[in-house]
Write an enzyme that holds these catalytic residues in place. Structure first.
Site, short mmCIF file in Angstrom:
data_model
loop_
_atom_site.label_atom_id
_atom_site.label_comp_id
_atom_site.label_asym_id
_atom_site.label_seq_id
_atom_site.Cartn_x
_atom_site.Cartn_y
_atom_site.Cartn_z
N HIS A 130 10.45 61.27 24.80
CA HIS A 130 9.26 60.49 24.42
C HIS A 130 9.32 60.06 22.95
O HIS A 130 8.30 60.02 22.26
CB HIS A 130 7.98 61.29 24.68
CG HIS A 130 7.76 61.64 26.12
ND1 HIS A 130 7.17 60.77 27.01
CD2 HIS A 130 8.08 62.74 26.82
CE1 HIS A 130 7.12 61.34 28.21
NE2 HIS A 130 7.67 62.53 28.12
N ASN B 248 1.85 61.49 32.52
CA ASN B 248 2.74 60.33 32.64
C ASN B 248 2.03 59.20 33.37
O ASN B 248 0.87 59.34 33.77
CB ASN B 248 4.02 60.72 33.42
CG ASN B 248 4.93 61.61 32.63
OD1 ASN B 248 5.17 61.40 31.45
ND2 ASN B 248 5.47 62.63 33.29
N HIS C 121 11.38 61.46 45.23
CA HIS C 121 10.07 60.81 45.21
C HIS C 121 9.86 60.07 43.89
O HIS C 121 9.48 58.89 43.86
CB HIS C 121 8.99 61.88 45.41
CG HIS C 121 7.67 61.34 45.88
ND1 HIS C 121 6.56 62.13 46.07
CD2 HIS C 121 7.27 60.09 46.20
CE1 HIS C 121 5.55 61.39 46.49
NE2 HIS C 121 5.96 60.16 46.56
N SER D 170 10.87 51.26 41.80
CA SER D 170 9.98 50.30 42.45
C SER D 170 9.44 49.32 41.41
O SER D 170 9.82 49.35 40.24
CB SER D 170 8.82 51.04 43.12
OG SER D 170 7.90 51.53 42.14
N ARG E 284 6.72 49.30 39.90
CA ARG E 284 5.99 49.94 38.80
C ARG E 284 6.89 50.64 37.80
O ARG E 284 6.40 51.29 36.87
CB ARG E 284 4.95 50.91 39.37
CG ARG E 284 3.85 50.19 40.14
CD ARG E 284 2.67 51.08 40.40
NE ARG E 284 1.65 50.38 41.19
CZ ARG E 284 0.46 50.87 41.48
NH1 ARG E 284 0.10 52.07 41.02
NH2 ARG E 284 -0.40 50.18 42.19
N LYS F 271 -7.24 55.37 35.84
CA LYS F 271 -6.80 54.07 36.33
C LYS F 271 -7.18 52.97 35.35
O LYS F 271 -8.31 52.89 34.88
CB LYS F 271 -7.42 53.79 37.70
CG LYS F 271 -6.89 54.68 38.81
CD LYS F 271 -7.25 54.14 40.19
CE LYS F 271 -6.52 54.87 41.28
NZ LYS F 271 -6.74 54.25 42.61
N TRP G 127 -1.41 64.73 46.15
CA TRP G 127 -2.47 65.13 47.07
C TRP G 127 -2.96 63.88 47.79
O TRP G 127 -3.44 62.94 47.13
CB TRP G 127 -3.63 65.77 46.33
CG TRP G 127 -3.35 67.10 45.69
CD1 TRP G 127 -2.16 67.77 45.63
CD2 TRP G 127 -4.31 67.91 45.00
NE1 TRP G 127 -2.32 68.95 44.96
CE2 TRP G 127 -3.63 69.07 44.56
CE3 TRP G 127 -5.67 67.79 44.72
CZ2 TRP G 127 -4.26 70.08 43.85
CZ3 TRP G 127 -6.31 68.79 44.02
CH2 TRP G 127 -5.61 69.93 43.59
N HIS H 23 -4.99 61.01 49.21
CA HIS H 23 -6.36 60.60 48.85
C HIS H 23 -7.31 60.67 50.03
O HIS H 23 -8.51 60.87 49.84
CB HIS H 23 -6.34 59.18 48.27
CG HIS H 23 -5.75 59.10 46.90
ND1 HIS H 23 -5.85 57.98 46.10
CD2 HIS H 23 -5.06 60.00 46.17
CE1 HIS H 23 -5.24 58.19 44.95
NE2 HIS H 23 -4.74 59.41 44.97
N TYR I 172 6.18 73.29 24.47
CA TYR I 172 5.71 72.22 23.60
C TYR I 172 5.40 72.70 22.19
O TYR I 172 5.77 72.07 21.20
CB TYR I 172 4.48 71.53 24.21
CG TYR I 172 4.84 70.44 25.20
CD1 TYR I 172 4.48 69.12 24.99
CD2 TYR I 172 5.56 70.73 26.34
CE1 TYR I 172 4.81 68.13 25.89
CE2 TYR I 172 5.90 69.75 27.25
CZ TYR I 172 5.53 68.45 27.02
OH TYR I 172 5.87 67.47 27.92
#
Length: 510
Positions: A75, A148, A194, A201, A203, A237, A307, A309, A362
């Protein structure tokens, strides 16, 4: 006179001058001593040697030599801003956290966006996961939500994280990005499938920082009254809408403006001061009771899983708005330090293995990069009083005066807060043999299969395969074939498409 046709980032110096010109004084040393001349060293004669007493010269050179702290191991490249979080919906039944205390409650925040694998000077438009970290300055201390732009990640166990990052960085001999390294690791650890499918993709290359969702990714816990525990996912979002770059456009931008996303965020906030339209995100949670967690077909603490939706719907909580750019990038963003272990009352961790590792790693990396007292830097400082037994070290600005530096003591403590027992998680029963348990084969394909068959449309599938093939064509045949077998286990159709694409001589978009 300022040229208003230029964007806010380009006008920054002009605007600073107009605002501050009446207060500009004379140049001084770091100690505030006036500097009589700033364009020449002190020498013996016009062409003679420099004298040792030229304190300004030595201060300038010594400071310059130390103006770069080590870049983040991951990062490294990023952008950040400040704003506030506001509660719009009541979730106090789940948590005693004062952040969510009542509808309308506002908490100041800092946010940092970043790329994972690249160096400090890398382009903003590379195909790479994006870090999306939030720092809440609460009256109960600092809460860091370090996530992320994806709800999942590449591995389940923290011991693999350094190995994964090394495979994504530069070859130690050639010092180049090595696609054999990249795909060798990923194809040998299929729990990464995954996340890899998400990364390749549409995104995988967000159009700037404003047009992407954010996720806490891990499973956390919310602690309510009477120490009632609820498992939780945090999701935010974008209100600007999802926008992504196709690979050709991303490559073009990288050549013209590698700081594209940083510039876009800065300008959006500066323009928002006039339009009152600032970058914002809607904040949600998903919740799962401990009893529900026992009966899931998947491990709810596995960060390679989402999870669903339909089973655990999004619950709206609030929004956060970014309305202030850094006053100084180095002080406010390069020195900002996020730690997943910064969990304020009412918010806790979970048995997520990767999270457990992050809780200790961290802080350690911050102490190396910024020093033992990195949390005393202004951007990392809590609003409430710090009382403990940690003293000294570099940058010990708040060294707590003459307070005792040992415990127990009979000179005023401080002592533990007896009220803290009301918000720590309830006792957890654990059992089993102490041993190594590799989770590498724990259902690596069912959710990627859903992503392929139900999330992606036909165009999305084609672009995903194109992007994967383009990258895999740069690897050795042995590694390439192994990767194809992994994707064939997601769905035979995906494997066949990828195999056929790799068999051609056509190189599609990078």
């Amino acid at each position: 006179m300022s040229n208003n046709k230029r964007d806010p980032a380009s006008r920054q110096l002009e605007e600073w001058y107009e605002k501050n010109k009446s207060q500009i004084g004379y140049v001084t040393s770091e100690a505030g001593v006036a500097v009589p001349y700033a364009d020449s060293s002190i020498t013996v004669g016009k062409y003679g040697p420099i004298v040792l007493e030229d304190f300004n010269l030595f201060e300038q050179l010594a400071h310059f030599n130390r103006e770069r702290i080590p870049e983040r191991v991951v990062h490294a490249k990023g952008a950040g801003a400040f704003g506030y979080f506001e509660v719009t919906h009541d979730i106090s039944k789940y948590t005693v956290s004062k952040v969510f205390e009542y509808v309308g409650k506002k908490t100041n925040i800092a946010v940092r966006f970043s790329q994972v694998a690249g160096n400090l000077g890398s382009a903003d438009t590379v195909r790479d996961p994006r870090g999306f970290a939030l720092k809440f300055y609460t009256e109960e201390g600092i809460w860091d939500l370090v996530g992320n732009n994806t709800p999942i990640f590449f591995m389940r166990d923290p011991i693999l994280f350094p190995m994964f990052i090394k495979s994504q960085k530069r070859n130690p001999v050639t010092n180049l990005r090595d696609w054999d390294m990249f795909w060798d690791y990923l194809s040998l650890r299929p729990e990464s499938t995954h996340q890899v499918m998400f990364l390749f993709s549409d995104r995988g290359i967000p159009d700037g920082h404003r047009h992407q969702h954010g996720f806490g990714s891990h499973t956390f816990s919310l602690i309510g009254k009477d120490r009632k525990l609820t498992w939780c996912k945090f999701i935010y979002k974008t209100n600007q809408g999802i926008k992504n770059l196709d690979p050709d456009k991303a490559q073009e931008i990288a050549g013209k403006d590698p700081d594209y996303a940083l510039r876009d965020l800065y300008n959006a906030i500066e323009n928002g001061k006039k339009t009152k339209e600032f970058p914002s995100w809607t904040f949600y949670i998903q919740v799962m009771t401990p009893e529900e967690a026992k009966h899931q077909s998947f491990n709810p603490f596995d960060i390679t899983k989402v999870w669903p939706h339909e089973d655990f719907p999004l619950i709206k909580v609030g929004k956060f708005v970014l309305n202030q750019n850094p006053g100084n990038y180095f002080a406010d963003i390069e020195q900002i330090a996020f730690s997943p272990n910064n969990l304020t009352p009412g918010i806790g961790a979970s048995p997520d293995r990767l999270l457990q590792g992050r809780l200790i790693s961290y802080q350690d990396t911050h102490r190396y990069r910024l020093g033992a007292n990195y949390e005393q830097l202004v951007v990392n400082t809590t609003l409430n009083k710090v009382s403990n037994f940690q003293r000294d070290g570099r940058d010990a600005v708040n060294n707590q005066g003459g307070a005792p530096n040992y415990h127990p003591n009979s000179f005023g403590g401080p002592d533990p807060d007896p009220n803290a027992m009301s918000w720590i998680p309830p006792p957890a029963k654990v059992e089993g043999d102490v041993d190594y348990y590799d989770l590498g084969e724990d259902d690596n394909y069912s959710q990627p299969r859903v992503f392929w068959n139900k999330v992606l449309d036909e165009g999305g599938k084609s672009r995903l395969v194109d992007n994967l093939a383009n990258s895999l064509k740069m690897t050795s045949e042995r590694i390439r074939n192994r990767a194809v077998e992994v994707f064939s286990k997601v769905d035979p159709d995906m494997g066949d498409r990828l195999r056929n694409m790799l068999a051609t001589e056509i190189v599609v978009n990078l």
